[in-house]
Design an enzyme around this catalytic site. Structure first.
Site, short mmCIF file in Angstrom:
data_model
loop_
_atom_site.label_atom_id
_atom_site.label_comp_id
_atom_site.label_asym_id
_atom_site.label_seq_id
_atom_site.Cartn_x
_atom_site.Cartn_y
_atom_site.Cartn_z
N TYR A 33 0.82 -1.21 0.00
CA TYR A 33 0.00 0.00 0.00
C TYR A 33 0.85 1.25 0.00
O TYR A 33 2.05 1.19 0.25
CB TYR A 33 -0.98 0.00 1.18
CG TYR A 33 -0.38 0.38 2.52
CD1 TYR A 33 0.40 -0.51 3.26
CD2 TYR A 33 -0.58 1.65 3.06
CE1 TYR A 33 0.94 -0.16 4.49
CE2 TYR A 33 -0.05 2.01 4.30
CZ TYR A 33 0.71 1.10 5.01
OH TYR A 33 1.24 1.46 6.21
N LYS A 146 6.38 -1.85 2.17
CA LYS A 146 5.14 -1.29 2.74
C LYS A 146 3.98 -2.25 2.49
O LYS A 146 3.18 -2.07 1.57
CB LYS A 146 4.87 0.10 2.13
CG LYS A 146 4.00 0.99 3.01
CD LYS A 146 4.14 2.44 2.61
CE LYS A 146 3.14 3.35 3.26
NZ LYS A 146 3.10 3.33 4.73
N1 PDD Z 1 2.38 5.12 7.29
N2 PDD Z 1 6.90 4.07 9.31
C1 PDD Z 1 5.79 3.32 9.20
C2 PDD Z 1 5.74 1.98 9.84
C3 PDD Z 1 4.70 3.80 8.45
O1 PDD Z 1 3.60 3.04 8.31
C4 PDD Z 1 4.76 5.09 7.85
C5 PDD Z 1 3.63 5.66 7.03
C6 PDD Z 1 5.94 5.84 8.03
C7 PDD Z 1 6.11 7.21 7.41
O2 PDD Z 1 6.16 7.14 6.03
P1 PDD Z 1 5.69 8.34 5.10
O3 PDD Z 1 6.45 9.53 5.53
O4 PDD Z 1 6.01 7.90 3.74
O5 PDD Z 1 4.20 8.53 5.33
C8 PDD Z 1 6.99 5.29 8.74
C9 PDD Z 1 1.19 5.55 6.57
C10 PDD Z 1 0.94 7.01 6.63
C11 PDD Z 1 0.03 4.72 7.08
O6 PDD Z 1 0.25 3.57 7.42
O7 PDD Z 1 -1.10 5.23 7.11
#
Ligand code: PDD
Length: 280
Positions: A33, A146
């Protein structure tokens, strides 16, 4: 400004969007995702999100998916919604087939998306700061991919909320601070920002990329290295970053105040710099 869903090329109301029960995302968590935000109607760092999405799919040996068609789908669904400040959740599963562990032959990846209003975090979070708890990192060892396998994150987040905190920070068995449940984590000491290096143990956040860039541009030194819970407890400031968290000041860890227990100046500078970059 309708909130919308997208399912394999069809845009419609979220309540009417459905997927087959034998989708491998549903049965095995066999899906990746991305979560992209818009500012003033514009998609923030879409290309970086698409690159990470492609890397996630390659790492899991998904059948080929055209990133151009994903970009088009995101832009089209977002435009159809007309939402200025949107949160776009995109999920791609390996495909649909009878439940069986091996990869299905000729599976067709399933693409689903929601475009919703993204609620701003309460102003008090930035003015007064937030609390986190620590949690042992019991996730698998490929947190750089992810995937939708987020049960440890969900459990840790709920434990944090139940404890009256905002989030949980994953810590390795050796005491190394990894990341929070949906944000990256940083400490600041004597004006230098320290954050976990990009390894398989954390997600390479897009906001992290932007933050490190704006920090350097503002003359704030950055170190990407491992640090422990003890160092975090003794830091001047602790911060979280992510697409939905943006930049948030952490003022307590396991109930213990960080610094003077107030949001620090670096956090404010970096939040303002991130917003400027996003609204540019
Ligand atoms: N999550 N670490 C984890 C485990 C995350 O799930 C996320 C982002 C981040 C930060 O990544 P970014 O800056 O690309 O949003 C770090 C998204 C927002 C979510 O799960 O909704």
């Amino acid at each position: 400004m309708p909130e919308l869903a997208y399912v394999n090329g069809k845009i419609g109301p979220i309540e009417e969007a459905v997927v087959p029960i034998e989708d491998r995302g549903y049965n095995f968590g066999d899906a990746v995702y991305e979560y992209v935000a818009t500012y003033n109607g514009r998609l923030f760092r879409l290309e970086e999100h698409l690159e990470r999405l492609a890397r996630s799919m390659t790492a899991l040996s998904f059948p080929p998916v055209s990133i151009d068609s994903i970009r088009e789908a995101i832009v089209e669904t977002h435009q159809a919604s007309g939402i200025e400040r949107a949160g776009i959740y995109l999920q791609i599963s390996r495909g649909v087939d009878r439940r069986d562990h091996p990869f299905p032959q000729d599976s067709v990846p399933q693409v689903v998306m929601t475009v919703r209003h993204l609620a701003e975090k309460p102003v008090s979070y930035r003015q007064r700061g937030i609390g986190v708890i620590t949690a042992t990192d019991f996730r698998w060892h490929r947190c750089d991919i992810k995937t939708v396998q987020l049960l440890p994150n969900v459990m840790a987040k709920q434990r944090a909320l139940d404890a009256g905190a905002f989030d949980a920070v994953f810590v390795s068995e050796e005491g190394v601070v990894r990341e929070a449940t949906s944000s990256n984590v940083y400490i600041a000491n004597q004006g230098t920002i320290v954050t976990h290096p990009l390894t398989e143990r954390i997600l390479g956040g897009i906001t992290r990329q932007v933050l490190l860039k704006v920090a350097q541009a503002s003359g704030i030194p950055v170190a990407e290295r491992f640090y422990t819970v003890e160092e975090m407890m003794a830091a001047d400031e602790v911060l979280l970053t992510g697409t939905t968290t943006e930049v948030l000041p952490v003022v307590t860890v396991d109930g213990v105040p960080i610094g003077d227990g107030q949001p620090g100046p670096l956090c404010k500078t970096l939040f303002d710099a991130l917003r400027k970059e996003a609204e540019r």
